[in-house]
Design an enzyme around this catalytic site. Structure first.
Site, PDB file in Angstrom:
ATOM      1  N   SER A 147      19.974  28.142  13.142  1.00 52.92           N
ATOM      2  CA  SER A 147      19.443  27.422  11.989  1.00 52.92           C
ATOM      3  C   SER A 147      18.979  28.379  10.902  1.00 52.92           C
ATOM      4  O   SER A 147      19.255  28.169   9.711  1.00 52.92           O
ATOM      5  CB  SER A 147      18.289  26.519  12.432  1.00 52.92           C
ATOM      6  N   ARG A 167      11.944  18.117  15.038  1.00 51.64           N
ATOM      7  CA  ARG A 167      12.779  17.052  15.599  1.00 51.64           C
ATOM      8  C   ARG A 167      12.914  15.856  14.670  1.00 51.64           C
ATOM      9  O   ARG A 167      13.894  15.109  14.769  1.00 51.64           O
ATOM     10  CB  ARG A 167      12.214  16.592  16.947  1.00 51.64           C
ATOM     11  N   ASN A 204       7.427  18.760  16.916  1.00 54.30           N
ATOM     12  CA  ASN A 204       7.771  17.386  16.547  1.00 54.30           C
ATOM     13  C   ASN A 204       8.310  17.322  15.123  1.00 54.30           C
ATOM     14  O   ASN A 204       9.218  16.536  14.823  1.00 54.30           O
ATOM     15  CB  ASN A 204       6.547  16.495  16.681  1.00 54.30           C
ATOM     16  N   HIS A 236      20.665  28.643   7.124  1.00 52.12           N
ATOM     17  CA  HIS A 236      19.823  28.401   5.947  1.00 52.12           C
ATOM     18  C   HIS A 236      19.828  29.605   5.012  1.00 52.12           C
ATOM     19  O   HIS A 236      19.938  29.454   3.784  1.00 52.12           O
ATOM     20  CB  HIS A 236      18.391  28.075   6.379  1.00 52.12           C
ATOM     21  N   HIS A 252      19.342  17.811  13.397  1.00 52.97           N
ATOM     22  CA  HIS A 252      18.724  18.074  14.695  1.00 52.97           C
ATOM     23  C   HIS A 252      19.610  17.594  15.835  1.00 52.97           C
ATOM     24  O   HIS A 252      19.739  18.272  16.865  1.00 52.97           O
ATOM     25  CB  HIS A 252      17.359  17.395  14.776  1.00 52.97           C
ATOM     26  N   TYR A 311      21.916  23.624  21.643  1.00 53.34           N
ATOM     27  CA  TYR A 311      20.909  23.711  22.709  1.00 53.34           C
ATOM     28  C   TYR A 311      21.468  23.235  24.048  1.00 53.34           C
ATOM     29  O   TYR A 311      21.424  23.964  25.044  1.00 53.34           O
ATOM     30  CB  TYR A 311      19.685  22.888  22.315  1.00 53.34           C
ATOM     31  N   HIS A 364       0.834  -1.209   0.000  1.00 53.75           N
ATOM     32  CA  HIS A 364       0.000   0.000   0.000  1.00 53.75           C
ATOM     33  C   HIS A 364       0.870   1.261   0.000  1.00 53.75           C
ATOM     34  O   HIS A 364       0.529   2.250  -0.665  1.00 53.75           O
ATOM     35  CB  HIS A 364      -0.921  -0.001   1.223  1.00 53.75           C
TER      36      HIS A 364
END
Length: 499
Positions: free
Chosen positions: A396, A358, A355, A400, A365, A373, A75
């Site tokens: 970040s 992450r 989420n 970018h 990350h 961090y 599928h």
């Protein structure tokens, strides 16, 4: 009664969680209340008995990529076949349109030839970056480690000296020189992407190598422990430079053999994604934005441009993910027998942007989490978590935007604003407590709309830079988007001509 409850809780906790770091749970159960509480305060056994001890860093294990597992389900594989069918339709539509317009089949790939122009210079620049990154950081680290563990004095002075040399190499050897090559030679977009992405990758890897090994040397030098393997072998460092991870370890889980058929399949899929992106731009982007100089810019054209760019933006998002994070990384992982293939997680099921950030790119990350961090929190005494998160977003966003500015040849901070404004806002609004299908729909809607904005505005600026060039621009004119003034120039020309 209190002592009895404490004993019962300790015995129950240790019996149900034998893997906890409970060095004295059972012995504590034999103490009276005063002795027990005194021991807890002195040894902090209480916090260890309540939860398992967390690992100190990323743990690498043997696991497959998620899409490799999902494609074994018929599928899910049908969705892959649908994208192949869409590629075939793009090719057919391009051939049919060329045959109708030109009276013949046009099978040239001028766009691909242009965007990958000056490729020999790209290869030479890449070789320089790889050779220098293989030698300079490793030699500096080895010499510094010897100065810390040897009999010579002034270890802090040597640390300052070698640390300054490493930062100078990062700033000039890996930072300035590749950027200068890309800018001074006006490398086209794809060639610039190769140089700048490799530049950023090697800078992150060399930082990880130093960050992971310096504490080991300092700890062993402080304890005068010569039995600890302080300095990694050159083979370990070279393996790390090409392994699909940004976190240094002396050893990684390895597969027993290389499946060359799997490698060939992934590289062919990368090539297929490249041609897919070519047809997306040829059929959906170039016809829309090539005639931008003939149109007056207003809110209506902007809104129409954004919504017309959502489809190509979504396709480019899927192609970039599949080509880079799945096919390219898995191909190199297979050639290096690198067994931990969790380069991404199920980001498509995210119900929050927290989420999504992450799980979209686990490789980057992990680097941001451990070296930006977490190090920010360690330096601030585990305080200011919101400031640490803001700092991660800023780093970040800046990187970018730097990549896009060098590769496109102009400064237009669309992605930076999306990161710092909407990205930060959605990170707190669409947080992890948001559950349910509706939040996944909202996440996808926002993602597609953001892709449309990026494709629309950057394509407009790209053509404006070519239709309205400035021979000797000032610094402010370099910072100001050309598409704004270019449209004003067209408005003035239309008014002067009575249009």
């Amino acid at each position: 009664m209190t002592v009895h409850l404490l004993k019962k809780n300790y015995h129950g906790l240790c019996s149900h969680h034998p893997n906890l770091t409970c060095l004295s749970c059972r012995s504590l159960g034999q103490l009276d209340e005063a002795q027990m509480m005194s021991h807890l305060k002195q040894s902090f056994s209480y916090q260890y008995c309540l939860r398992p001890q967390r690992p100190q860093g990323k743990q690498f294990v043997n696991r497959r990529s998620l899409l490799d597992e999902l494609f074994e389900v018929n599928h899910i594989r049908t969705i892959y076949h649908m994208f192949i069918a869409l590629l075939i339709l793009f090719i057919l539509s391009t051939l049919v349109v060329d045959f109708i317009d030109e009276g013949r089949l046009v099978l040239d790939f001028d766009l691909l030839v242009y965007v990958f122009g000056q490729f020999p210079l790209v290869v030479c620049t890449w070789i320089y970056m790889c050779v220098s990154a293989s030698l300079v950081p490793f030699m500096l680290f080895q010499t510094w480690a010897q100065s810390q563990c040897g009999s010579g004095g002034h270890p802090r002075l040597w640390s300052l000296l070698y640390g300054s040399a490493f930062l100078l190499y990062q700033a000039v050897g890996l930072g300035f020189l590749p950027t200068y090559v890309a800018v001074s030679n006006s490398l086209p977009p794809a060639s610039s992407f190769i140089v700048i992405l490799e530049q950023v990758r090697l800078m992150m890897k060399t930082h990880s190598f130093v960050r992971e090994n310096v504490p080991r040397v300092l700890s062993a030098a402080k304890e005068k422990n010569d039995s600890v393997p302080l300095r990694p072998h050159i083979n370990q460092y070279l393996y790390f430079l090409f392994a699909p991870t940004l976190i240094y370890r002396d050893h990684y889980p390895r597969n027993p053999l290389i499946r060359w058929g799997y490698v060939a399949t992934k590289l062919l899929q990368v090539l297929g994604c490249l041609f897919y992106a070519y047809y997306v731009f040829v059929r959906l982007c170039i016809p829309q934005f090539r005639s931008i100089s003939l149109q007056l810019f207003d809110l209506r054209s902007l809104v129409l441009g954004v919504f017309n760019s959502i489809l190509p933006g979504a396709l480019v998002l899927f192609l970039a993910f599949f080509a880079l994070l799945h096919c390219w990384l898995n191909a190199f992982a297979e050639m290096l027998r690198f067994a931990d293939r969790m380069f991404y997680k199920d980001w498509w099921n995210s119900t929050s942007f927290a989420n999504y950030y992450r799980t979209w790119n686990v490789v980057v990350h992990d680097w941001l989490y451990y070296y930006v961090y977490r190090d920010f929190l360690l330096m601030s005494g585990m305080r200011f978590r919101a400031a640490a998160m803001f700092f991660v977003f800023t780093v970040s966003a800046v990187v970018h935007e730097y990549i896009l500015a060098i590769c496109f040849g102009f400064f237009y901070p669309v992605l930076f604003c999306l990161f710092m404004c909407f990205g930060m806002m959605f990170n707190f609004i669409l947080h992890d407590r948001r559950r349910g299908p509706i939040w996944n729909v909202i996440m996808w809607t926002s993602l597609f709309l953001g892709q449309g904005v990026i494709i629309c505005l950057y394509c407009q600026e790209w053509y404006a830079q070519r239709y309205c060039p400035i021979t000797e621009p000032s610094f402010l004119e370099l910072l100001k988007p050309r598409s704004w003034s270019c449209h004003r120039q067209k408005d003035g020309m239309a008014e002067s001509q009575g249009m």
